[in-house]
Scaffold this active site. Structure first.
Site, PDB file in Angstrom:
ATOM      1  N   ALA A  56      34.682  47.191  40.544  1.00 18.07           N
ATOM      2  CA  ALA A  56      33.723  47.984  41.329  1.00 18.07           C
ATOM      3  C   ALA A  56      32.411  47.215  41.354  1.00 18.07           C
ATOM      4  O   ALA A  56      31.893  46.830  40.296  1.00 18.07           O
ATOM      5  CB  ALA A  56      33.521  49.351  40.685  1.00 18.07           C
ATOM      6  N   VAL A  82      33.142  45.621  36.106  1.00 24.43           N
ATOM      7  CA  VAL A  82      31.938  45.606  36.939  1.00 24.43           C
ATOM      8  C   VAL A  82      31.846  44.275  37.682  1.00 24.43           C
ATOM      9  O   VAL A  82      31.841  43.198  37.069  1.00 24.43           O
ATOM     10  CB  VAL A  82      30.683  45.823  36.087  1.00 24.43           C
ATOM     11  N   LYS A  83      31.792  44.366  39.000  1.00 29.42           N
ATOM     12  CA  LYS A  83      31.751  43.160  39.837  1.00 29.42           C
ATOM     13  C   LYS A  83      30.297  42.775  40.096  1.00 29.42           C
ATOM     14  O   LYS A  83      29.512  43.584  40.596  1.00 29.42           O
ATOM     15  CB  LYS A  83      32.475  43.433  41.162  1.00 29.42           C
ATOM     16  N   ILE A  84      29.972  41.542  39.738  1.00 30.87           N
ATOM     17  CA  ILE A  84      28.592  41.052  39.811  1.00 30.87           C
ATOM     18  C   ILE A  84      28.555  39.812  40.704  1.00 30.87           C
ATOM     19  O   ILE A  84      29.325  38.876  40.468  1.00 30.87           O
ATOM     20  CB  ILE A  84      28.084  40.657  38.409  1.00 30.87           C
TER      21      ILE A  84
END
Ligand code: G3P
Length: 214
Positions: A56, A82-84
């Site tokens: 996400a 967590v997509k960064i």
């Protein structure tokens, strides 16, 4: 090699999951926008559908904002990653989230050095975009090969998640190189079982079976 589906469409994900083709899911803001639904609702539904990791993506571009958003996204489900996006600020956020035990997926990677930095920051996943490099006449699969060599050279545990997959040959080449994961759009997944000789052979089997006395 693990197969993820690159989609935020829960119906696509359910269909692919029924085929055993969902070891995980990657989403991005563009895919979520297509659903017309709230981000957190989309992610919760996807996380409930699959036991695999679900990426996400944050929208903030500063480290503090990415960290705060990432902590909130991680609360949605245990299998959230967590997509960064790759950036200086993104690396700071990756290190901070990792220190909190939150898994991260560094996205929008287009160079081997970016992938090296993602691994050094402690990312669980690194997402090099193959198709978008091909789209500008650059060999996207060469990037996967270079990253694989760098990660093996230094024993990085970060998994290579080959992204921006456009067709089955990308999947074949990623598997031959040794990418850990490919994330595949639904329209590509539904083509993978097709082969004209399979169709021809099955038709002949069924035709011959009709001659068998009942
Ligand atoms: O979701 C990340 C990546 O797979 C998207 O690639 O080029 O199909 O938008 P693309």
């Amino acid at each position: 090699m693990k197969f993820y589906i690159d989609s935020a469409d829960i119906e696509e994900i359910k269909q692919a999951n029924a085929m055993g083709m969902v070891d995980g899911v990657t989403t991005n803001p563009s895919l979520v926008a297509k659903t017309g639904r709230k981000h957190e609702d989309v992610i919760k539904d996807i996380c409930a559908e699959t036991g695999g990791l679900v990426s996400a993506e944050v929208l903030a571009t500063d480290a503090d904002g990415m960290f705060s958003e990432g902590m909130e996204l991680a609360k949605l489900a245990d299998n959230v990653v967590v997509k960064i996006p790759m950036s200086d600020e993104g690396l700071v956020a990756v290190k901070r989230l990792t220190s909190e035990g939150i898994r991260t997926n560094v996205t929008l990677i287009f160079s081997p050095i970016q992938a090296l930095l993602a691994a050094k920051a402690g990312a669980a996943l690194a997402s090099p975009f193959v198709g978008r490099l091909d789209d500008i006449s650059t060999n996207g699969m060469e990037l996967i090969s270079q990253i694989r060599q760098i990660y093996v050279n230094y024993g990085f545990k970060t998994e290579i998640l080959a992204a921006s997959i456009r067709h089955p040959i990308h999947i074949l080449e990623a598997a031959l190189i040794g990418a850990d994961i490919v994330t595949v759009p639904f329209k590509v997944i539904t083509n993978l079982t097709q082969h004209p000789l399979t169709d021809k052979g099955l038709a002949q089997f069924l035709k011959d079976a009709e001659k068998v006395p009942q």
